[in-house]
Design an enzyme around this catalytic site. Sequence first.
Site, mmCIF file in Angstrom:
data_model
loop_
_atom_site.group_PDB
_atom_site.id
_atom_site.type_symbol
_atom_site.label_atom_id
_atom_site.label_comp_id
_atom_site.label_asym_id
_atom_site.label_seq_id
_atom_site.Cartn_x
_atom_site.Cartn_y
_atom_site.Cartn_z
ATOM 1 N N LYS A 121 3.908 5.287 2.375
ATOM 2 C CA LYS A 121 4.483 3.799 2.923
ATOM 3 C C LYS A 121 5.845 3.559 1.368
ATOM 4 O O LYS A 121 6.407 3.511 0.983
ATOM 5 C CB LYS A 121 4.543 2.595 3.388
ATOM 6 C CG LYS A 121 3.689 3.038 5.452
ATOM 7 C CD LYS A 121 3.186 1.317 5.684
ATOM 8 C CE LYS A 121 2.307 1.352 4.848
ATOM 9 N NZ LYS A 121 1.170 1.609 4.944
ATOM 10 N N ARG A 175 2.217 -6.410 9.720
ATOM 11 C CA ARG A 175 1.057 -5.884 9.995
ATOM 12 C C ARG A 175 0.237 -6.759 11.134
ATOM 13 O O ARG A 175 -0.556 -5.374 11.220
ATOM 14 C CB ARG A 175 0.329 -6.195 8.654
ATOM 15 C CG ARG A 175 0.066 -5.433 8.437
ATOM 16 C CD ARG A 175 -0.884 -5.499 6.560
ATOM 17 N NE ARG A 175 -1.587 -4.180 6.344
ATOM 18 C CZ ARG A 175 -1.112 -3.745 5.176
ATOM 19 N NH1 ARG A 175 -0.070 -3.812 4.225
ATOM 20 N NH2 ARG A 175 -2.125 -2.504 4.542
ATOM 21 N N ARG A 177 -6.324 8.537 -4.077
ATOM 22 C CA ARG A 177 -4.893 7.926 -4.723
ATOM 23 C C ARG A 177 -5.333 7.026 -5.851
ATOM 24 O O ARG A 177 -6.283 7.036 -6.225
ATOM 25 C CB ARG A 177 -4.692 6.533 -3.672
ATOM 26 C CG ARG A 177 -3.746 5.678 -4.450
ATOM 27 C CD ARG A 177 -2.315 5.253 -3.473
ATOM 28 N NE ARG A 177 -3.382 4.553 -2.318
ATOM 29 C CZ ARG A 177 -3.072 3.403 -1.455
ATOM 30 N NH1 ARG A 177 -1.883 3.580 -1.103
ATOM 31 N NH2 ARG A 177 -3.755 2.889 -1.192
ATOM 32 N N ARG A 218 -7.360 2.043 -6.593
ATOM 33 C CA ARG A 218 -7.861 0.616 -6.175
ATOM 34 C C ARG A 218 -9.466 0.667 -5.330
ATOM 35 O O ARG A 218 -9.927 1.259 -5.103
ATOM 36 C CB ARG A 218 -6.506 0.783 -5.007
ATOM 37 C CG ARG A 218 -5.246 0.514 -5.976
ATOM 38 C CD ARG A 218 -4.427 -0.267 -4.200
ATOM 39 N NE ARG A 218 -4.710 -0.311 -3.307
ATOM 40 C CZ ARG A 218 -3.651 -0.493 -2.251
ATOM 41 N NH1 ARG A 218 -2.536 0.261 -2.400
ATOM 42 N NH2 ARG A 218 -4.299 -0.856 -1.000
ATOM 43 N N ARG A 229 -10.033 -0.283 6.677
ATOM 44 C CA ARG A 229 -8.772 -0.677 6.518
ATOM 45 C C ARG A 229 -8.334 0.064 7.901
ATOM 46 O O ARG A 229 -7.129 -0.371 8.406
ATOM 47 C CB ARG A 229 -8.209 -0.174 5.596
ATOM 48 C CG ARG A 229 -8.028 -1.452 4.881
ATOM 49 C CD ARG A 229 -8.298 -0.597 3.234
ATOM 50 N NE ARG A 229 -7.258 -0.765 2.516
ATOM 51 C CZ ARG A 229 -6.347 0.662 1.660
ATOM 52 N NH1 ARG A 229 -7.856 1.171 0.879
ATOM 53 N NH2 ARG A 229 -5.614 1.174 1.494
#
Length: 221
Positions: free
Chosen positions: A13, A88, A127, A160, A171
């Site tokens: 996204k 969400r 990431r 992160r 998640r």
Amino acid sequence: MNIVLLGPPGAGKGTQAERMSDRHGLPRVATGDIFRAALAEGTPLGLEAKRFMDTGKLVPDEIVEGIVTGRLGDADCRGGFILDGFPRNTHQAEALDRYLASRGGEIDVIISIAVEPEELVRRLTGRRVCGGCGANYHVSFNVPSREGACDACGGELYQRDDDNEGIVRSRLDVYKSSTEPLIEYYRPLGRLVSVDGSGSPDEVFTEISGAIDAATEREGR
Ligand code: ADP
Ligand code: ADP
Ligand code: ZN
């Protein structure tokens, strides 16, 4: 044009929203980025959000909804926006609809990006994010030219706290139970476009651009 980007964590996204923002000249409103920026500044909002983000849970609706409606009221969002990471759950989607209706607007297109779970885990655990400008990298799929440094701004790349495998799996569960039902929430509108997110960033972007161009034509804008 008011756009919502839907998809599980790691679907791309953020990567796609940046490109869409450049192409269409629309601001990207990313709730996760807003919380991380608040945390970096040490504000009460940031500290409150961190309690939820650290365990992969959703930040309470009242907090997120207030942030988003406040942000969408800014002048640069009047001509349209790209929502990345909001709504969400159904409560947030209804709040968004009510807010937009109150100013005579609506969502024009919902882009739902799908990627299979094990690929999401690979993307998220690899990431890396730029502390300077927020650009996304990946240790194998999108490697910066100089290790640990951002190509765009030279900023330092970090991982992160919630991109470790345990939290990533939580998640993904939260996505399944709370966010995925939004696909059925939006489907009856006839403005939902499902995109295969498993290709390269360029391939996915081509598909999304085609969908937005078709929506623009349909609405005669
Ligand atoms: P999201 O915002 O949906 O969580 P990101 O855009 O941050 O997803 O992408 C998650 C990770 O996967 C990042 O490290 C990014 O560089 C990488 N990535 C994004 N799109 C692709 C793609 N199409 N193929 C492979 N890796 C990708
Ligand atoms: P990703 O890009 O991997 O999907 P985000 O940066 O969008 O992750 O979100 C990181 C975290 O911020 C979420 O796990 C959640 O705790 C919080 N968050 C972001 N957006 C929302 C939202 N709309 N509602 C509740 N919590 C949110
Ligand atoms: Zn940078």
